[in-house]
Scaffold this motif. Sequence first.
Motif, PDB file in Angstrom:
ATOM      1  N   VAL A  59      15.407   8.494   3.231  1.00  0.00           N
ATOM      2  CA  VAL A  59      15.695   8.010   1.885  1.00  0.00           C
ATOM      3  C   VAL A  59      14.847   8.742   0.854  1.00  0.00           C
ATOM      4  O   VAL A  59      13.763   9.231   1.154  1.00  0.00           O
ATOM      5  N   THR A  60      15.360   8.784  -0.371  1.00  0.00           N
ATOM      6  CA  THR A  60      14.618   9.290  -1.520  1.00  0.00           C
ATOM      7  C   THR A  60      14.465   8.122  -2.481  1.00  0.00           C
ATOM      8  O   THR A  60      15.464   7.563  -2.955  1.00  0.00           O
ATOM      9  N   SER A  61      13.222   7.724  -2.742  1.00  0.00           N
ATOM     10  CA  SER A  61      12.982   6.553  -3.590  1.00  0.00           C
ATOM     11  C   SER A  61      13.283   6.872  -5.046  1.00  0.00           C
ATOM     12  O   SER A  61      13.114   8.001  -5.497  1.00  0.00           O
ATOM     13  N   THR A  62      13.709   5.858  -5.795  1.00  0.00           N
ATOM     14  CA  THR A  62      14.002   6.055  -7.215  1.00  0.00           C
ATOM     15  C   THR A  62      12.747   5.876  -8.067  1.00  0.00           C
ATOM     16  O   THR A  62      12.708   6.322  -9.199  1.00  0.00           O
ATOM     17  N   ALA A  63      11.725   5.207  -7.494  1.00  0.00           N
ATOM     18  CA  ALA A  63      10.458   4.987  -8.192  1.00  0.00           C
ATOM     19  C   ALA A  63       9.346   5.013  -7.154  1.00  0.00           C
ATOM     20  O   ALA A  63       9.597   4.887  -5.955  1.00  0.00           O
ATOM     21  N   GLY A  65       6.551   3.627  -4.849  1.00  0.00           N
ATOM     22  CA  GLY A  65       6.377   2.327  -4.208  1.00  0.00           C
ATOM     23  C   GLY A  65       6.644   2.396  -2.723  1.00  0.00           C
ATOM     24  O   GLY A  65       6.830   3.465  -2.159  1.00  0.00           O
ATOM     25  N   THR A  66       6.669   1.248  -2.106  1.00  0.00           N
ATOM     26  CA  THR A  66       6.892   1.175  -0.661  1.00  0.00           C
ATOM     27  C   THR A  66       8.373   0.975  -0.368  1.00  0.00           C
ATOM     28  O   THR A  66       9.000   0.054  -0.881  1.00  0.00           O
ATOM     29  N   VAL A  67       8.907   1.852   0.452  1.00  0.00           N
ATOM     30  CA  VAL A  67      10.288   1.762   0.904  1.00  0.00           C
ATOM     31  C   VAL A  67      10.258   1.111   2.286  1.00  0.00           C
ATOM     32  O   VAL A  67       9.516   1.551   3.161  1.00  0.00           O
ATOM     33  N   THR A  68      11.060   0.073   2.473  1.00  0.00           N
ATOM     34  CA  THR A  68      11.098  -0.638   3.750  1.00  0.00           C
ATOM     35  C   THR A  68      12.536  -0.769   4.220  1.00  0.00           C
ATOM     36  O   THR A  68      13.427  -1.101   3.435  1.00  0.00           O
ATOM     37  N   PRO A  79      12.343  -9.723  14.430  1.00  0.00           N
ATOM     38  CA  PRO A  79      10.877  -9.605  14.400  1.00  0.00           C
ATOM     39  C   PRO A  79      10.403  -8.235  14.871  1.00  0.00           C
ATOM     40  O   PRO A  79      10.809  -7.753  15.932  1.00  0.00           O
ATOM     41  N   GLY A  80       9.563  -7.600  14.045  1.00  0.00           N
ATOM     42  CA  GLY A  80       8.991  -6.304  14.384  1.00  0.00           C
ATOM     43  C   GLY A  80       9.892  -5.114  14.165  1.00  0.00           C
ATOM     44  O   GLY A  80       9.449  -3.974  14.264  1.00  0.00           O
ATOM     45  N   ALA A  81      11.163  -5.326  13.858  1.00  0.00           N
ATOM     46  CA  ALA A  81      12.113  -4.229  13.693  1.00  0.00           C
ATOM     47  C   ALA A  81      12.170  -3.805  12.231  1.00  0.00           C
ATOM     48  O   ALA A  81      13.169  -3.989  11.531  1.00  0.00           O
ATOM     49  N   THR A  82      11.056  -3.253  11.769  1.00  0.00           N
ATOM     50  CA  THR A  82      10.948  -2.832  10.377  1.00  0.00           C
ATOM     51  C   THR A  82      10.108  -1.562  10.298  1.00  0.00           C
ATOM     52  O   THR A  82       9.266  -1.318  11.158  1.00  0.00           O
ATOM     53  N   ALA A  83      10.379  -0.767   9.296  1.00  0.00           N
ATOM     54  CA  ALA A  83       9.598   0.451   9.063  1.00  0.00           C
ATOM     55  C   ALA A  83       9.376   0.584   7.567  1.00  0.00           C
ATOM     56  O   ALA A  83      10.283   0.341   6.768  1.00  0.00           O
ATOM     57  N   SER A  84       8.142   0.946   7.177  1.00  0.00           N
ATOM     58  CA  SER A  84       7.793   1.089   5.760  1.00  0.00           C
ATOM     59  C   SER A  84       6.987   2.356   5.549  1.00  0.00           C
ATOM     60  O   SER A  84       6.246   2.781   6.436  1.00  0.00           O
ATOM     61  N   GLU A  85       7.130   2.897   4.365  1.00  0.00           N
ATOM     62  CA  GLU A  85       6.304   4.043   3.974  1.00  0.00           C
ATOM     63  C   GLU A  85       6.214   4.074   2.452  1.00  0.00           C
ATOM     64  O   GLU A  85       7.188   3.786   1.757  1.00  0.00           O
ATOM     65  N   THR A  92      10.837  11.722  -0.713  1.00  0.00           N
ATOM     66  CA  THR A  92      11.678  11.490   0.460  1.00  0.00           C
ATOM     67  C   THR A  92      10.825  11.059   1.636  1.00  0.00           C
ATOM     68  O   THR A  92       9.768  11.640   1.895  1.00  0.00           O
ATOM     69  N   VAL A  93      11.275  10.020   2.343  1.00  0.00           N
ATOM     70  CA  VAL A  93      10.570   9.519   3.522  1.00  0.00           C
ATOM     71  C   VAL A  93      11.570   9.339   4.666  1.00  0.00           C
ATOM     72  O   VAL A  93      12.758   9.091   4.440  1.00  0.00           O
ATOM     73  N   ASP A  94      11.061   9.476   5.887  1.00  0.00           N
ATOM     74  CA  ASP A  94      11.847   9.243   7.097  1.00  0.00           C
ATOM     75  C   ASP A  94      11.328   7.978   7.761  1.00  0.00           C
ATOM     76  O   ASP A  94      10.129   7.847   7.998  1.00  0.00           O
ATOM     77  N   LEU A  95      12.228   7.064   8.062  1.00  0.00           N
ATOM     78  CA  LEU A  95      11.855   5.791   8.667  1.00  0.00           C
ATOM     79  C   LEU A  95      12.622   5.609   9.975  1.00  0.00           C
ATOM     80  O   LEU A  95      13.829   5.878  10.034  1.00  0.00           O
ATOM     81  N   ASN A  96      11.908   5.159  11.008  1.00  0.00           N
ATOM     82  CA  ASN A  96      12.523   4.964  12.321  1.00  0.00           C
ATOM     83  C   ASN A  96      12.261   3.551  12.812  1.00  0.00           C
ATOM     84  O   ASN A  96      11.157   3.042  12.675  1.00  0.00           O
ATOM     85  N   ILE A  97      13.281   2.955  13.399  1.00  0.00           N
ATOM     86  CA  ILE A  97      13.163   1.598  13.945  1.00  0.00           C
ATOM     87  C   ILE A  97      13.674   1.601  15.377  1.00  0.00           C
ATOM     88  O   ILE A  97      14.874   1.774  15.606  1.00  0.00           O
ATOM     89  N   PRO A  98      12.792   1.388  16.341  1.00  0.00           N
ATOM     90  CA  PRO A  98      13.240   1.110  17.704  1.00  0.00           C
ATOM     91  C   PRO A  98      13.188  -0.407  17.919  1.00  0.00           C
ATOM     92  O   PRO A  98      12.230  -1.059  17.505  1.00  0.00           O
TER      93      PRO A  98
END
Length: 133
Positions: A59-63, A65-68, A79-85, A92-98
Amino acid sequence: MSCKSALYAAMQTPTAVAVDGVIPLGSLIRRYGCDVALNGNAVNITGTGYYDVDASVTVTSTAAGTVTITLYKDGVAVPGATASETAAANGTVDLNIPALVRQVCCAAGSALTLVLTGVAATVNNVALRVQRV
């Protein structure tokens, strides 16, 4: 790894997603078996048992802050299936959820979705694999 059913979906068309918005999953690339199906922006699971879920979202954030990104099952966060950066404005950030989710006996079926929180963003890429193990 053998599995009873599997699905792979991908979305590569940049799409704006509002805060608390469901992330589009794109198109069905591969599917095997009858326990998983792409249904719009959700993956429906129907067979009783456990499902291995792997999501990769760019994703590419518009402002600034923390993208989750969070995996939801029937509108409830897994529960636990979340990623933040933390991202800079237009960063641009890459987020992975196993994750591993369970479909209980006698349930009519469930819907899995990915939800964006934190700051609004443009989702550039989604790769999602769901397989019944």
